[in-house]
Design a protein around this motif. Sequence first.
Motif, PDB file in Angstrom:
ATOM      1  N   ILE A  75       0.803  -1.226   0.000  1.00  0.00           N
ATOM      2  CA  ILE A  75       0.000   0.000   0.000  1.00  0.00           C
ATOM      3  C   ILE A  75       0.833   1.271   0.000  1.00  0.00           C
ATOM      4  CG2 ILE A  75      -2.027  -1.062   1.028  1.00  0.00           C
ATOM      5  CD1 ILE A  75      -1.166   0.334   3.694  1.00  0.00           C
ATOM      6  N   CYS A  96      -3.507   2.009  11.519  1.00  0.00           N
ATOM      7  CA  CYS A  96      -4.533   2.520  10.616  1.00  0.00           C
ATOM      8  C   CYS A  96      -5.776   2.849  11.431  1.00  0.00           C
ATOM      9  CB  CYS A  96      -4.851   1.472   9.543  1.00  0.00           C
ATOM     10  SG  CYS A  96      -5.736   2.129   8.116  1.00  0.00           S
ATOM     11  N   THR A 102     -13.127   7.252   5.269  1.00  0.00           N
ATOM     12  CA  THR A 102     -11.707   7.322   4.891  1.00  0.00           C
ATOM     13  C   THR A 102     -10.868   6.514   5.876  1.00  0.00           C
ATOM     14  OG1 THR A 102     -12.019   9.519   3.933  1.00  0.00           O
ATOM     15  CG2 THR A 102      -9.755   8.879   4.450  1.00  0.00           C
ATOM     16  N   SER A 126      -7.021   6.704   2.161  1.00  0.00           N
ATOM     17  CA  SER A 126      -7.669   5.956   1.091  1.00  0.00           C
ATOM     18  C   SER A 126      -9.142   5.749   1.431  1.00  0.00           C
ATOM     19  CB  SER A 126      -7.007   4.579   0.917  1.00  0.00           C
ATOM     20  OG  SER A 126      -7.697   3.806  -0.055  1.00  0.00           O
ATOM     21  N   SER A 127      -9.945   5.520   0.414  1.00  0.00           N
ATOM     22  CA  SER A 127     -11.353   5.186   0.635  1.00  0.00           C
ATOM     23  C   SER A 127     -11.537   3.683   0.809  1.00  0.00           C
ATOM     24  CB  SER A 127     -12.214   5.689  -0.528  1.00  0.00           C
ATOM     25  OG  SER A 127     -11.797   5.069  -1.737  1.00  0.00           O
ATOM     26  N   GLU A 128     -10.466   2.906   0.643  1.00  0.00           N
ATOM     27  CA  GLU A 128     -10.512   1.457   0.796  1.00  0.00           C
ATOM     28  C   GLU A 128      -9.455   1.018   1.813  1.00  0.00           C
ATOM     29  OE1 GLU A 128     -11.023  -0.810  -2.981  1.00  0.00           O
ATOM     30  OE2 GLU A 128     -10.522   1.131  -3.868  1.00  0.00           O
ATOM     31  N   ARG A 131      -6.008  -0.651  -0.386  1.00  0.00           N
ATOM     32  CA  ARG A 131      -5.450  -0.142  -1.651  1.00  0.00           C
ATOM     33  C   ARG A 131      -5.773   1.343  -1.788  1.00  0.00           C
ATOM     34  NH1 ARG A 131      -9.137  -3.641  -2.428  1.00  0.00           N
ATOM     35  NH2 ARG A 131      -7.678  -5.225  -3.092  1.00  0.00           N
ATOM     36  N   GLY A 132      -5.063   1.980  -2.697  1.00  0.00           N
ATOM     37  CA  GLY A 132      -5.361   3.365  -3.018  1.00  0.00           C
ATOM     38  C   GLY A 132      -4.851   4.404  -2.035  1.00  0.00           C
ATOM     39  N   PHE A 133      -3.922   4.045  -1.156  1.00  0.00           N
ATOM     40  CA  PHE A 133      -3.409   5.012  -0.186  1.00  0.00           C
ATOM     41  C   PHE A 133      -2.473   6.009  -0.856  1.00  0.00           C
ATOM     42  CE2 PHE A 133      -4.864   1.775   2.699  1.00  0.00           C
ATOM     43  CZ  PHE A 133      -5.304   2.506   3.801  1.00  0.00           C
ATOM     44  N   THR A 134      -2.650   7.285  -0.547  1.00  0.00           N
ATOM     45  CA  THR A 134      -1.736   8.326  -1.017  1.00  0.00           C
ATOM     46  C   THR A 134      -1.252   9.115   0.196  1.00  0.00           C
ATOM     47  OG1 THR A 134      -3.582   9.847  -1.426  1.00  0.00           O
ATOM     48  CG2 THR A 134      -2.798   8.541  -3.298  1.00  0.00           C
TER      49      THR A 134
END
Length: 195
Positions: A75, A96, A102, A126-128, A131-134
């Motif tokens: 991630i 986390c 979020t 991320s919204s998931e 995955r999708g972490f920025t």
Amino acid sequence: MRNKSISADCRKTTSMNPVITSIYTADPSAHVWEDGRVYIFASHDVDPARGCDLMDRYHVFSSGDMVNCRDEGEILGSEDVKWGRPEGGFMWAPDCAYKNGTYYFYYPHPSGSDWNSTWKIGVAASSEPARGFTDQGYIPGLGGFAMIDPAVFVDEDNRAYMYKGGRKMRDRRIERGYDVDQGQHEGNGRAGGFS
């Protein structure tokens, strides 16, 4: 080389220790989110493991039954952290938290080559859950010598606190709560998520 995901539905009849055997991991935190799965957020060491300075990535694993484990993939890596140590490495014990749709991933990482005195607590969103972490930057006011092991606690009244570890707290793992309700990240975005 960036490993997005290792094909891994580990089929077992009982849970086993260690749970993760496909890659070198350390310092996990585990959470059960609204989908009922347990998610394990772990540091990922290079293969073969050669020391803590080479832990350069974060990986997520999940299970719906505490027996079968699925590798959800990587991630976040040091190359995703623009404010981080130019040489990478030193991505240790993460945590986390979830609020208002979020997921907030908190992680320790040095910001300079003098790694032991430049630790900061970074945040990715991320919204998931897997995955999708920025990267959103780091929490100002939390940093310095051996600033490691962030852990978020959300109380019954929905106030969130961050606890941190470090060498100075060897006898006392929890030094103080950081009220992330008031937190702002320095970097490319807003912090905390608990405002």
